[in-house]
Design an enzyme around this catalytic site. Sequence first.
Site, PDB file in Angstrom:
ATOM      1  N   HIS A   1      44.676  89.154  61.912  1.00 41.12           N
ATOM      2  CA  HIS A   1      44.000  90.362  61.441  1.00 41.12           C
ATOM      3  C   HIS A   1      42.506  90.353  61.783  1.00 41.12           C
ATOM      4  CE1 HIS A   1      43.032  87.972  57.681  1.00 41.12           C
ATOM      5  NE2 HIS A   1      41.913  88.668  57.769  1.00 41.12           N
TER       6      HIS A   1
ATOM      7  N   ASP B   1      50.208  85.932  60.743  1.00 41.90           N
ATOM      8  CA  ASP B   1      48.776  86.219  60.729  1.00 41.90           C
ATOM      9  C   ASP B   1      47.967  85.098  61.382  1.00 41.90           C
ATOM     10  OD1 ASP B   1      46.492  87.681  60.289  1.00 41.90           O
ATOM     11  OD2 ASP B   1      46.228  87.014  58.218  1.00 41.90           O
TER      12      ASP B   1
ATOM     13  N   SER C   1      38.174  84.552  56.600  1.00 46.51           N
ATOM     14  CA  SER C   1      39.491  84.643  57.220  1.00 46.51           C
ATOM     15  C   SER C   1      39.516  83.909  58.551  1.00 46.51           C
ATOM     16  CB  SER C   1      39.867  86.106  57.446  1.00 46.51           C
ATOM     17  OG  SER C   1      40.129  86.763  56.236  1.00 46.51           O
TER      18      SER C   1
END
Length: 509
Positions: A148, A178, A251
């Site tokens: 992402h 992901d 992230s």
Amino acid sequence: MENRPSRSPLRSRRAKLLAGAVVLGTAGLMTLQTVVPAQLAQATPVRVDAAAPVDFSDVVGAVSPAVVSVRVKQAAEPRMMNFEGRNNFRDFFEDLPNGHPFEKFFRDFGGRGGDDARPNKRSPRSYGMSQGSGFFITGDGYVVTNQHVIEKGTEFTVIDHEGEEYDAVLIGADKRTDLALLKIEGGKDFTYVDFADEAPDVGEWTVAIGNPFGLGGSVTAGIVSARGRDIGAGPYDDFIQIDAPVNRGNSGGPAFNMNGEVIGVNAAIFSPSGGNVGIAFAIPASTAQDVIMELKDGGTVVRGWLGVQIQNVTDDIAESLGLGETRGAIVAEAQDNSPAQKAGLRSGDTILAVEGTKVEGPRDLSKIIAAFSPDTKVDLTIWRDGKEQDIAVTLGRLQDQQQAAAVSEAVEEETTSLDDMGLVLTTKAEAGLDGNGVVIAEIDPDGPAAEKRLREGDVILEVAGMKVNSPEDVLKAVKKAEEDGRKAVLFRVETNDTTRFVALPMKLA
């Protein structure tokens, strides 16, 4: 990933780190003693000696050079304004009355014609920009991050801990887990880190390093709070929950154990405000390592495909099937032309094991099947007709598929009631629909059916393994289940284009 002739540069420092941890642990030794109830006073109290590290500086100093920031340039879609029938933006302002506040703004900045008008220039193409974190896994510049983070990216820049910037290319990404892999072409010999061979224990210390809010090189610490978390992100959820503060921009960054090994890739947080509240989720090293290896080898992840709609086996469903324990994944439907359908799997079969590996639920089944390559022949142990059976299936290749659902509304006409279950039924013909099954015309909001989230318009396809096409068929099947001594009866129900099993309790005598 391929075998490396030499070990990570961090390996040589780990013995020193461990030795240091022993010394530090002695200085900060904590002795915890449980409170023993009076009736157990004669028993030996439980003692736990825990070495609490004074600081994390040795670990952080060793691994920080391997952690990077990832900057992603994204082509932005042009924003269109709709002025209800007007030809363009200029026409809208042409009709403004003199003296309107927007009239002066447009004259000064947009150009309305005349001597004082500025030339109408084409707007430069705009881009979006996102940032995340990542880390080197090889000395020649392979970087792991989240899918992402790089999604819709057109250009990728990796920024190391010293602030140097490098252009990178996308090797591959896997949306289902992901994860993504970038590669810096050329450059120096980068410091890199290894994935941990063993999963962390709950309560272990963990250090997260990343790029929260674009700050770069930020370090936080906490403990492993839980393992095996399913947060609804995808079919392969198996997250490690940590309480090390993780925020936006973290992230794709790593979570380390005290040996300087990556135990997980930070991917998500749980927060009402969008900031850290002490609940973060990391993709386990075991999952990340397998996926990254496939991305590195071929740019994509290839998974086996069975082709079934499955759901959890609840206590009620297990009882209605005569299954001795609540486990496995029950097949709601085998997809058309799928490996499952070709092998003879059918609705109501409960998959208990794959190649001897027990299946505790749908998530287990998804992960086990995905680990096999397409065209692999696997043996499934299923529960059918009150006994275990084995069935061989040759797996296909999993591909992203989109499903379209159409909503059908039931029309109430002639109906039959199952008051004990809170259902009013009608035929498909009476409801103005084609095909097989029985339509739920009404639901008692306080009845068992409503508690199981059945709703008006759902179509009952089977009851206790028997296909039904009329309310009378449903009544007969329920009566037979009652005569067989079942405490619950199993319904196979279709909602839109999705089928599932629902176990409704029988009326207690």
